[in-house]
Write a protein that holds these residues in place. Structure first.
Motif, mmCIF file in Angstrom:
data_model
loop_
_atom_site.group_PDB
_atom_site.id
_atom_site.type_symbol
_atom_site.label_atom_id
_atom_site.label_comp_id
_atom_site.label_asym_id
_atom_site.label_seq_id
_atom_site.Cartn_x
_atom_site.Cartn_y
_atom_site.Cartn_z
ATOM 1 N N LEU A 52 1.834 9.491 -7.726
ATOM 2 C CA LEU A 52 1.363 8.731 -6.580
ATOM 3 C C LEU A 52 -0.044 9.190 -6.268
ATOM 4 O O LEU A 52 -0.279 10.375 -6.066
ATOM 5 N N GLU A 53 -0.977 8.263 -6.268
ATOM 6 C CA GLU A 53 -2.360 8.564 -5.941
ATOM 7 C C GLU A 53 -2.718 7.810 -4.669
ATOM 8 O O GLU A 53 -2.472 6.610 -4.564
ATOM 9 N N ILE A 54 -3.292 8.526 -3.711
ATOM 10 C CA ILE A 54 -3.737 7.922 -2.464
ATOM 11 C C ILE A 54 -5.197 8.274 -2.294
ATOM 12 O O ILE A 54 -5.582 9.432 -2.464
ATOM 13 N N LYS A 55 -6.007 7.273 -1.972
ATOM 14 C CA LYS A 55 -7.434 7.533 -1.817
ATOM 15 C C LYS A 55 -8.044 6.624 -0.765
ATOM 16 O O LYS A 55 -7.484 5.589 -0.416
ATOM 17 N N ILE A 56 -9.218 7.041 -0.291
ATOM 18 C CA ILE A 56 -10.009 6.249 0.639
ATOM 19 C C ILE A 56 -10.965 5.406 -0.177
ATOM 20 O O ILE A 56 -11.581 5.901 -1.131
ATOM 21 N N SER A 57 -11.119 4.153 0.208
ATOM 22 C CA SER A 57 -12.008 3.267 -0.522
ATOM 23 C C SER A 57 -12.655 2.271 0.433
ATOM 24 O O SER A 57 -12.070 1.888 1.432
ATOM 25 N N LYS A 58 -13.856 1.870 0.097
ATOM 26 C CA LYS A 58 -14.505 0.761 0.801
ATOM 27 C C LYS A 58 -14.170 -0.560 0.108
ATOM 28 O O LYS A 58 -14.440 -1.637 0.611
ATOM 29 N N ASN A 59 -13.596 -0.482 -1.092
ATOM 30 C CA ASN A 59 -13.232 -1.649 -1.878
ATOM 31 C C ASN A 59 -12.020 -2.331 -1.242
ATOM 32 O O ASN A 59 -10.950 -1.749 -1.155
ATOM 33 N N ILE A 60 -12.215 -3.557 -0.825
ATOM 34 C CA ILE A 60 -11.143 -4.242 -0.095
ATOM 35 C C ILE A 60 -10.251 -5.124 -0.980
ATOM 36 O O ILE A 60 -9.257 -5.652 -0.508
ATOM 37 N N TYR A 61 -10.565 -5.233 -2.257
ATOM 38 C CA TYR A 61 -9.810 -6.160 -3.099
ATOM 39 C C TYR A 61 -8.355 -5.739 -3.272
ATOM 40 O O TYR A 61 -7.448 -6.564 -3.140
ATOM 41 N N ASP A 62 -8.109 -4.456 -3.563
ATOM 42 C CA ASP A 62 -6.729 -3.999 -3.700
ATOM 43 C C ASP A 62 -5.995 -4.076 -2.367
ATOM 44 O O ASP A 62 -4.833 -4.463 -2.307
ATOM 45 N N ALA A 63 -6.694 -3.708 -1.298
ATOM 46 C CA ALA A 63 -6.076 -3.784 0.033
ATOM 47 C C ALA A 63 -5.652 -5.216 0.340
ATOM 48 O O ALA A 63 -4.537 -5.457 0.831
ATOM 49 N N LYS A 64 -6.507 -6.157 0.056
ATOM 50 C CA LYS A 64 -6.190 -7.560 0.341
ATOM 51 C C LYS A 64 -5.013 -8.065 -0.488
ATOM 52 O O LYS A 64 -4.215 -8.873 -0.012
ATOM 53 N N GLU A 65 -4.892 -7.575 -1.719
ATOM 54 C CA GLU A 65 -3.780 -8.005 -2.568
ATOM 55 C C GLU A 65 -2.437 -7.593 -1.954
ATOM 56 O O GLU A 65 -1.506 -8.392 -1.884
ATOM 57 N N VAL A 66 -2.348 -6.358 -1.480
ATOM 58 C CA VAL A 66 -1.111 -5.882 -0.847
ATOM 59 C C VAL A 66 -0.866 -6.634 0.452
ATOM 60 O O VAL A 66 0.242 -7.097 0.715
ATOM 61 N N ARG A 67 -1.891 -6.745 1.280
ATOM 62 C CA ARG A 67 -1.734 -7.409 2.574
ATOM 63 C C ARG A 67 -1.309 -8.859 2.423
ATOM 64 O O ARG A 67 -0.492 -9.358 3.207
ATOM 65 N N LYS A 68 -1.837 -9.543 1.435
ATOM 66 C CA LYS A 68 -1.448 -10.943 1.230
ATOM 67 C C LYS A 68 0.053 -11.045 0.956
ATOM 68 O O LYS A 68 0.745 -11.875 1.548
ATOM 69 N N LYS A 69 0.563 -10.152 0.109
ATOM 70 C CA LYS A 69 1.989 -10.184 -0.231
ATOM 71 C C LYS A 69 2.864 -9.801 0.963
ATOM 72 O O LYS A 69 3.891 -10.434 1.205
ATOM 73 N N VAL A 70 2.469 -8.765 1.693
ATOM 74 C CA VAL A 70 3.315 -8.264 2.779
ATOM 75 C C VAL A 70 3.165 -9.098 4.046
ATOM 76 O O VAL A 70 4.158 -9.560 4.611
ATOM 77 N N PHE A 71 1.942 -9.274 4.516
ATOM 78 C CA PHE A 71 1.747 -9.939 5.808
ATOM 79 C C PHE A 71 1.814 -11.461 5.709
ATOM 80 O O PHE A 71 2.474 -12.106 6.512
ATOM 81 N N GLN A 72 1.141 -12.030 4.737
ATOM 82 C CA GLN A 72 1.069 -13.483 4.674
ATOM 83 C C GLN A 72 2.313 -14.108 4.045
ATOM 84 O O GLN A 72 2.879 -15.041 4.604
ATOM 85 N N ILE A 73 2.754 -13.568 2.919
ATOM 86 C CA ILE A 73 3.909 -14.166 2.244
ATOM 87 C C ILE A 73 5.227 -13.727 2.907
ATOM 88 O O ILE A 73 6.029 -14.567 3.289
ATOM 89 N N GLU A 74 5.447 -12.413 3.058
ATOM 90 C CA GLU A 74 6.717 -11.933 3.632
ATOM 91 C C GLU A 74 6.848 -12.245 5.116
ATOM 92 O O GLU A 74 7.904 -12.663 5.575
ATOM 93 N N GLN A 75 5.777 -11.988 5.895
ATOM 94 C CA GLN A 75 5.876 -12.091 7.351
ATOM 95 C C GLN A 75 5.302 -13.395 7.907
ATOM 96 O O GLN A 75 5.441 -13.654 9.096
#
Length: 161
Positions: free
Chosen positions: A17-40
């Motif tokens: 498991l790797e956790i890091k800080i990033s300014k890159n929003i592309y990976d963040a948006k991919e997760v959020r789209k699946k969780v917030f937009q599709i699931e919720q």
């Protein structure tokens, strides 16, 4: 205790498991789209509110596969960190990834001498945040059609690990 390297701004454990800080929003948006937009069912315009570019993003990968994210935004002239948009993909839940992400973020913020962290917690996640000593403030409110509660945690900047 989560092992954190603030110099490298990332963490790894034995389960890859790797956790890091990033300014890159592309990976963040991919997760959020699946969780917030599709699931919720949260509207894209609410989730992607234009604040991602001025935020830092905590990104989690398990075996090099994207599994989670959260956003850190600094408010009140940089004195308060607001953790937002915390999400773990369905297939990666119940593996303590959210716990490790939150531990990482809190230690990271403590190292930046942030004194207070704020969250608008979904009511279903309130117990999770209480386990990190967040305290509920005020009354429940609705945000994006979901019941939330404002929660606050004071960080101990005197005893940084």
């Amino acid at each position: 205790m989560v092992a954190v390297s603030l110099k490298k701004k990332k963490m790894k454990n034995k389960k890859n498991l790797e956790i890091k800080i990033s300014k890159n929003i592309y990976d963040a948006k991919e997760v959020r789209k699946k969780v917030f937009q599709i699931e919720q069912g949260i509207d894209t315009k609410i989730d992607f509110d234009g604040l991602d570019k001025i935020s830092e993003h905590v990104i989690a990968y398990s075996n090099n596969e994207l599994v989670g994210t959260m956003r850190i935004r600094y408010i009140e002239k940089g004195k308060v960190a607001k953790i937002e948009r915390m999400a773990v993909l369905f297939k990666a839940r119940n593996q303590k990834i959210g716990t490790k992400m939150m531990s990482y973020a809190l230690e990271y913020l403590q190292g930046k001498n942030i004194e207070k962290v704020m969250i608008h917690s979904q009511k279903t996640a309130e117990k999770f945040y209480k386990s990190f000593q967040f305290k509920a403030v005020g009354t429940d409110f609705e945000e994006a059609g979901i019941h939330h509660i404002k929660m606050v945690k004071i960080l101990d900047t005197e005893n940084i690990i």
